[in-house]
Design a protein around this motif. Sequence first.
Motif, PDB file in Angstrom:
ATOM      1  N   LYS A  45       8.879  -8.717  -4.729  1.00  0.00           N
ATOM      2  CA  LYS A  45       8.704  -8.157  -3.212  1.00  0.00           C
ATOM      3  C   LYS A  45       7.627  -6.934  -3.301  1.00  0.00           C
ATOM      4  CE  LYS A  45      13.182  -9.774  -1.834  1.00  0.00           C
ATOM      5  NZ  LYS A  45      14.566  -9.412  -2.523  1.00  0.00           N
ATOM      6  N   GLY A  46       7.133  -6.762  -4.306  1.00  0.00           N
ATOM      7  CA  GLY A  46       5.960  -5.674  -4.279  1.00  0.00           C
ATOM      8  C   GLY A  46       6.621  -4.303  -5.215  1.00  0.00           C
ATOM      9  N   GLU A  72      10.967   3.440 -14.153  1.00  0.00           N
ATOM     10  CA  GLU A  72       9.603   3.595 -14.105  1.00  0.00           C
ATOM     11  C   GLU A  72       8.954   2.676 -13.032  1.00  0.00           C
ATOM     12  OE1 GLU A  72       7.959   6.378 -15.130  1.00  0.00           O
ATOM     13  OE2 GLU A  72       9.620   7.034 -16.121  1.00  0.00           O
ATOM     14  N   MET A  73       9.573   2.379 -11.999  1.00  0.00           N
ATOM     15  CA  MET A  73       9.050   1.288 -11.115  1.00  0.00           C
ATOM     16  C   MET A  73       8.038   1.800 -10.272  1.00  0.00           C
ATOM     17  SD  MET A  73      12.050  -1.439 -10.783  1.00  0.00           S
ATOM     18  CE  MET A  73      11.064  -2.662 -10.131  1.00  0.00           C
ATOM     19  N   ILE A  74       6.957   1.121  -9.439  1.00  0.00           N
ATOM     20  CA  ILE A  74       6.197   1.754  -8.711  1.00  0.00           C
ATOM     21  C   ILE A  74       6.130   0.626  -7.553  1.00  0.00           C
ATOM     22  CG2 ILE A  74       4.723   2.866 -10.317  1.00  0.00           C
ATOM     23  CD1 ILE A  74       2.711   0.452  -9.957  1.00  0.00           C
ATOM     24  N   ARG A  75       5.750   0.842  -6.118  1.00  0.00           N
ATOM     25  CA  ARG A  75       5.845  -0.013  -5.121  1.00  0.00           C
ATOM     26  C   ARG A  75       4.207  -0.254  -4.855  1.00  0.00           C
ATOM     27  NH1 ARG A  75       8.654  -2.443  -1.670  1.00  0.00           N
ATOM     28  NH2 ARG A  75      10.480  -1.233  -2.009  1.00  0.00           N
ATOM     29  N   VAL A  76       3.836  -1.579  -4.664  1.00  0.00           N
ATOM     30  CA  VAL A  76       2.419  -2.088  -4.638  1.00  0.00           C
ATOM     31  C   VAL A  76       2.422  -2.493  -3.200  1.00  0.00           C
ATOM     32  CG1 VAL A  76       0.707  -3.492  -5.260  1.00  0.00           C
ATOM     33  CG2 VAL A  76       2.099  -2.196  -6.943  1.00  0.00           C
ATOM     34  N   ARG A  79      -0.828  -7.894   0.562  1.00  0.00           N
ATOM     35  CA  ARG A  79      -1.423  -8.426   1.982  1.00  0.00           C
ATOM     36  C   ARG A  79      -0.638  -9.707   2.029  1.00  0.00           C
ATOM     37  NH1 ARG A  79      -7.194 -10.819   2.892  1.00  0.00           N
ATOM     38  NH2 ARG A  79      -7.497  -9.490   1.102  1.00  0.00           N
ATOM     39  N   GLU A  80       0.020  -9.836   3.219  1.00  0.00           N
ATOM     40  CA  GLU A  80       0.788 -11.167   3.614  1.00  0.00           C
ATOM     41  C   GLU A  80       1.793 -11.381   2.301  1.00  0.00           C
ATOM     42  OE1 GLU A  80      -2.292 -14.059   3.889  1.00  0.00           O
ATOM     43  OE2 GLU A  80      -3.178 -12.692   5.547  1.00  0.00           O
ATOM     44  N   GLY A  81       2.367 -10.464   1.470  1.00  0.00           N
ATOM     45  CA  GLY A  81       3.361 -10.743   0.435  1.00  0.00           C
ATOM     46  C   GLY A  81       2.723 -11.536  -0.482  1.00  0.00           C
ATOM     47  N   ARG A  82       1.391 -12.032  -0.884  1.00  0.00           N
ATOM     48  CA  ARG A  82       0.732 -12.773  -1.674  1.00  0.00           C
ATOM     49  C   ARG A  82      -0.141 -12.265  -2.344  1.00  0.00           C
ATOM     50  NH1 ARG A  82      -3.639 -14.839  -0.546  1.00  0.00           N
ATOM     51  NH2 ARG A  82      -4.635 -14.528   1.326  1.00  0.00           N
ATOM     52  N   THR A  83      -1.063 -11.357  -2.053  1.00  0.00           N
ATOM     53  CA  THR A  83      -2.142 -11.020  -2.641  1.00  0.00           C
ATOM     54  C   THR A  83      -2.496  -9.488  -2.575  1.00  0.00           C
ATOM     55  OG1 THR A  83      -4.398 -11.483  -3.233  1.00  0.00           O
ATOM     56  CG2 THR A  83      -3.935 -11.529  -0.964  1.00  0.00           C
ATOM     57  N   LEU A  84      -3.506  -8.921  -3.073  1.00  0.00           N
ATOM     58  CA  LEU A  84      -3.841  -7.554  -2.857  1.00  0.00           C
ATOM     59  C   LEU A  84      -4.491  -7.261  -1.600  1.00  0.00           C
ATOM     60  CD1 LEU A  84      -4.955  -6.461  -6.507  1.00  0.00           C
ATOM     61  CD2 LEU A  84      -2.810  -6.280  -5.645  1.00  0.00           C
ATOM     62  N   HIS A  85      -4.718  -6.246  -1.053  1.00  0.00           N
ATOM     63  CA  HIS A  85      -5.539  -5.632   0.206  1.00  0.00           C
ATOM     64  C   HIS A  85      -6.945  -5.507  -0.025  1.00  0.00           C
ATOM     65  CE1 HIS A  85      -2.374  -5.113   3.079  1.00  0.00           C
ATOM     66  NE2 HIS A  85      -1.463  -4.285   2.046  1.00  0.00           N
ATOM     67  N   HIS A  86      -7.343  -4.998  -1.321  1.00  0.00           N
ATOM     68  CA  HIS A  86      -8.601  -5.151  -1.701  1.00  0.00           C
ATOM     69  C   HIS A  86      -8.898  -4.906  -3.265  1.00  0.00           C
ATOM     70  CE1 HIS A  86      -7.718  -0.550  -3.004  1.00  0.00           C
ATOM     71  NE2 HIS A  86      -7.015  -0.682  -1.837  1.00  0.00           N
ATOM     72  N   ASP A  87      -9.969  -5.086  -3.878  1.00  0.00           N
ATOM     73  CA  ASP A  87     -10.209  -5.059  -5.288  1.00  0.00           C
ATOM     74  C   ASP A  87     -10.266  -3.965  -5.934  1.00  0.00           C
ATOM     75  OD1 ASP A  87     -10.949  -7.623  -4.555  1.00  0.00           O
ATOM     76  OD2 ASP A  87     -13.184  -7.502  -4.782  1.00  0.00           O
ATOM     77  N   VAL A  88      -9.595  -3.792  -7.167  1.00  0.00           N
ATOM     78  CA  VAL A  88      -9.365  -2.475  -7.909  1.00  0.00           C
ATOM     79  C   VAL A  88      -9.657  -2.508  -9.182  1.00  0.00           C
ATOM     80  CG1 VAL A  88      -7.537  -1.300  -6.249  1.00  0.00           C
ATOM     81  CG2 VAL A  88      -6.732  -2.974  -7.828  1.00  0.00           C
ATOM     82  N   HIS A  89     -10.185  -1.530  -9.753  1.00  0.00           N
ATOM     83  CA  HIS A  89     -10.322  -1.312 -11.148  1.00  0.00           C
ATOM     84  C   HIS A  89      -9.300  -0.438 -12.007  1.00  0.00           C
ATOM     85  CE1 HIS A  89     -14.167  -3.124 -10.777  1.00  0.00           C
ATOM     86  NE2 HIS A  89     -14.225  -2.422  -9.856  1.00  0.00           N
ATOM     87  N   GLY A  90      -8.746  -0.661 -13.204  1.00  0.00           N
ATOM     88  CA  GLY A  90      -7.828   0.291 -13.379  1.00  0.00           C
ATOM     89  C   GLY A  90      -8.404   0.356 -15.122  1.00  0.00           C
ATOM     90  N   LYS A 148      -1.759   1.209  -8.814  1.00  0.00           N
ATOM     91  CA  LYS A 148      -1.456   2.347  -8.173  1.00  0.00           C
ATOM     92  C   LYS A 148      -2.454   3.107  -7.338  1.00  0.00           C
ATOM     93  CE  LYS A 148       1.452   4.479 -12.217  1.00  0.00           C
ATOM     94  NZ  LYS A 148       1.456   5.379 -13.331  1.00  0.00           N
ATOM     95  N   ASN A 149      -3.588   2.471  -7.575  1.00  0.00           N
ATOM     96  CA  ASN A 149      -4.887   2.748  -6.608  1.00  0.00           C
ATOM     97  C   ASN A 149      -4.968   1.808  -5.232  1.00  0.00           C
ATOM     98  OD1 ASN A 149      -5.586   4.974  -8.489  1.00  0.00           O
ATOM     99  ND2 ASN A 149      -6.999   3.527  -9.711  1.00  0.00           N
ATOM    100  N   GLU A 150      -4.005   0.983  -5.328  1.00  0.00           N
ATOM    101  CA  GLU A 150      -4.211  -0.151  -4.348  1.00  0.00           C
ATOM    102  C   GLU A 150      -3.644   0.603  -3.061  1.00  0.00           C
ATOM    103  OE1 GLU A 150      -4.190  -3.651  -2.334  1.00  0.00           O
ATOM    104  OE2 GLU A 150      -5.065  -3.225  -4.313  1.00  0.00           O
ATOM    105  N   THR A 151      -4.034   0.655  -1.714  1.00  0.00           N
ATOM    106  CA  THR A 151      -3.770   1.265  -0.556  1.00  0.00           C
ATOM    107  C   THR A 151      -3.697   0.151   0.552  1.00  0.00           C
ATOM    108  OG1 THR A 151      -5.964   1.830  -0.048  1.00  0.00           O
ATOM    109  CG2 THR A 151      -4.869   3.693  -1.182  1.00  0.00           C
ATOM    110  N   SER A 152      -2.620   0.318   1.229  1.00  0.00           N
ATOM    111  CA  SER A 152      -2.451  -0.558   2.558  1.00  0.00           C
ATOM    112  C   SER A 152      -3.506  -0.312   3.698  1.00  0.00           C
ATOM    113  CB  SER A 152      -1.174  -0.724   2.916  1.00  0.00           C
ATOM    114  OG  SER A 152      -0.724   0.423   3.429  1.00  0.00           O
TER     115      SER A 152
END
Length: 180
Positions: A45-46, A72-76, A79-90, A148-152
């Motif tokens: 669920k993210g 060490e869990m993070i929340r991401v 979008r619509e519970g199925r994909t990322l909001h935007h492209d990211v590099h890590g 971690k760089n993903e923003t809503s």
Amino acid sequence: MSNRDRDDRDSEFVDRLVHINRVAKVVKGGRRFAFAALVVIGDQKGRAGFGHGKAREVPEAIRKATEAAKREMIRVPLREGRTLHHDVHGRHGAGKVVLRSAPPGTGIIAGGPMRAVFETLGIQDIVAKSIGSSNPYNMIRATFDALKNETSPRAVAARRGKKVSDITARRRAATNESEV
């Protein structure tokens, strides 16, 4: 706390064993073997985390890695519970990853360690590419660096002092423009 309560709490998480490494220590009588486990855990669920555990037996190493992953869990934001909001590099060390959001029905197009992260995170549509190191530890850490760089849109709107509809309207305009 009883065993049943702990099992109920643990059942909300899905865990994937990504990698097991056998290491040998040479001692006077021969070799002593130990195991290192890399585990990814998430609630689909993210929320997701990864952990690393070392022990003389495989099950104990996996248990230690799972405990470390829970800490060490993070929340991401998804979008619509199925994909990322935007492209990211890590990146982490020589491991670099590119994560791209995808339209519905695409599925998870990613390599082994990254696929485990997306499955536990609950992402259904994503295109990912690993560049550089194929070491599972570096790939996982680079993937989490990108996530971690993903923003809503809500966070972006709050930061800019705008409405969420102003920010998402630009996305809709861009998709309509590409269809024409």
